[in-house]
Scaffold this motif. Structure first.
Motif, short mmCIF file in Angstrom:
data_model
loop_
_atom_site.label_atom_id
_atom_site.label_comp_id
_atom_site.label_asym_id
_atom_site.label_seq_id
_atom_site.Cartn_x
_atom_site.Cartn_y
_atom_site.Cartn_z
N LEU A 194 -42.74 -1.01 64.11
CA LEU A 194 -42.16 -2.27 64.04
C LEU A 194 -43.66 -3.19 63.47
O LEU A 194 -43.08 -4.29 62.58
N TRP A 195 -44.71 -2.75 63.87
CA TRP A 195 -45.79 -3.36 63.51
C TRP A 195 -46.95 -2.50 63.46
O TRP A 195 -47.43 -1.67 64.38
N GLU A 196 -47.70 -2.34 62.25
CA GLU A 196 -49.03 -1.51 62.18
C GLU A 196 -49.87 -2.25 61.12
O GLU A 196 -49.45 -2.85 60.06
N ASN A 197 -51.13 -2.13 61.39
CA ASN A 197 -52.09 -2.59 60.38
C ASN A 197 -52.41 -1.50 59.37
O ASN A 197 -52.15 -1.57 58.55
N CYS A 198 -53.19 -0.60 60.03
CA CYS A 198 -54.00 0.46 59.16
C CYS A 198 -53.98 1.65 60.48
O CYS A 198 -54.97 2.05 60.73
N PRO A 199 -52.95 2.32 60.57
CA PRO A 199 -52.62 3.33 61.75
C PRO A 199 -53.67 4.64 61.39
O PRO A 199 -53.31 4.98 60.26
N TYR A 200 -54.32 5.11 62.21
CA TYR A 200 -55.20 6.28 62.26
C TYR A 200 -54.28 7.40 61.76
O TYR A 200 -54.46 8.24 61.14
N SER A 201 -53.12 7.47 62.53
CA SER A 201 -52.16 8.59 62.34
C SER A 201 -51.61 8.78 60.82
O SER A 201 -51.62 9.96 60.17
#
Length: 167
Positions: free
Chosen positions: A117-124
């Protein structure tokens, strides 16, 4: 120092893990992989409908989920539904894995799924890109900065399970 750098050689190395044998994954299906915490902010609450629609439409797909089930969402809601609908041959929950196992499954997957629903810059997402996997993500937060829809990935409408199937 690169605080969020990716150790690229780790994705080129053979971990020596046969994910098909270790986890009972089907060799004859394209794997859609979700690796994250099993919680609503990571989009787990829309997975059931997404899986239902996808598996009805595509016979050559299997879903693989890895991560901690902190709130029992997988255990109490999704896995009973999988069993009731006899989808055990196309839906796999692996629990929390160590990083070599996550990388091994990622490298065998066709698609990496990010329904958050919310992410900035996910490592995954960065790891999936490093592994050369196709990514299907929600269009939330910073994801459109990482993924240009239909150019280097696919973006679905945030919180809308049907849009993940139509992408």
């Amino acid at each position: 120092v690169i605080p969020n750098g990716i150790d690229v050689p780790l994705f080129d190395r053979d971990e020596g893990i046969d994910v098909y044998a270790r986890f009972g994954l089907p060799r004859d299906k394209k794997l859609i992989f979700f690796a994250n915490r099993m919680e609503e902010r990571k989009g787990i609450h829309i997975v059931q409908e997404m899986v239902k629609q996808t598996l009805a439409k595509y016979q050559d797909i299997a879903f693989v989920f890895a991560g901690r089930d902190l709130f029992g969402y997988m255990e109490k809601r999704i896995l009973p539904w999988v069993k009731d609908n006899q989808l055990q041959s196309r839906f796999f929950y692996l629990g929390q894995l160590d990083l070599p196992a996550v990388r091994a499954v990622l490298k065998k997957s066709s698609i990496f799924l990010i329904p958050s629903l919310w992410e900035n810059c996910p490592y995954s997402c960065l790891e999936a890109m490093t592994a050369g996997r196709a990514i299907v993500s929600s269009d939330c937060g910073g994801m459109p900065e990482l993924i240009e829809d239909r150019r280097n990935g696919l973006l679905a409408r945030n919180g809308d399970p049907a849009s993940f199937v139509k992408v």
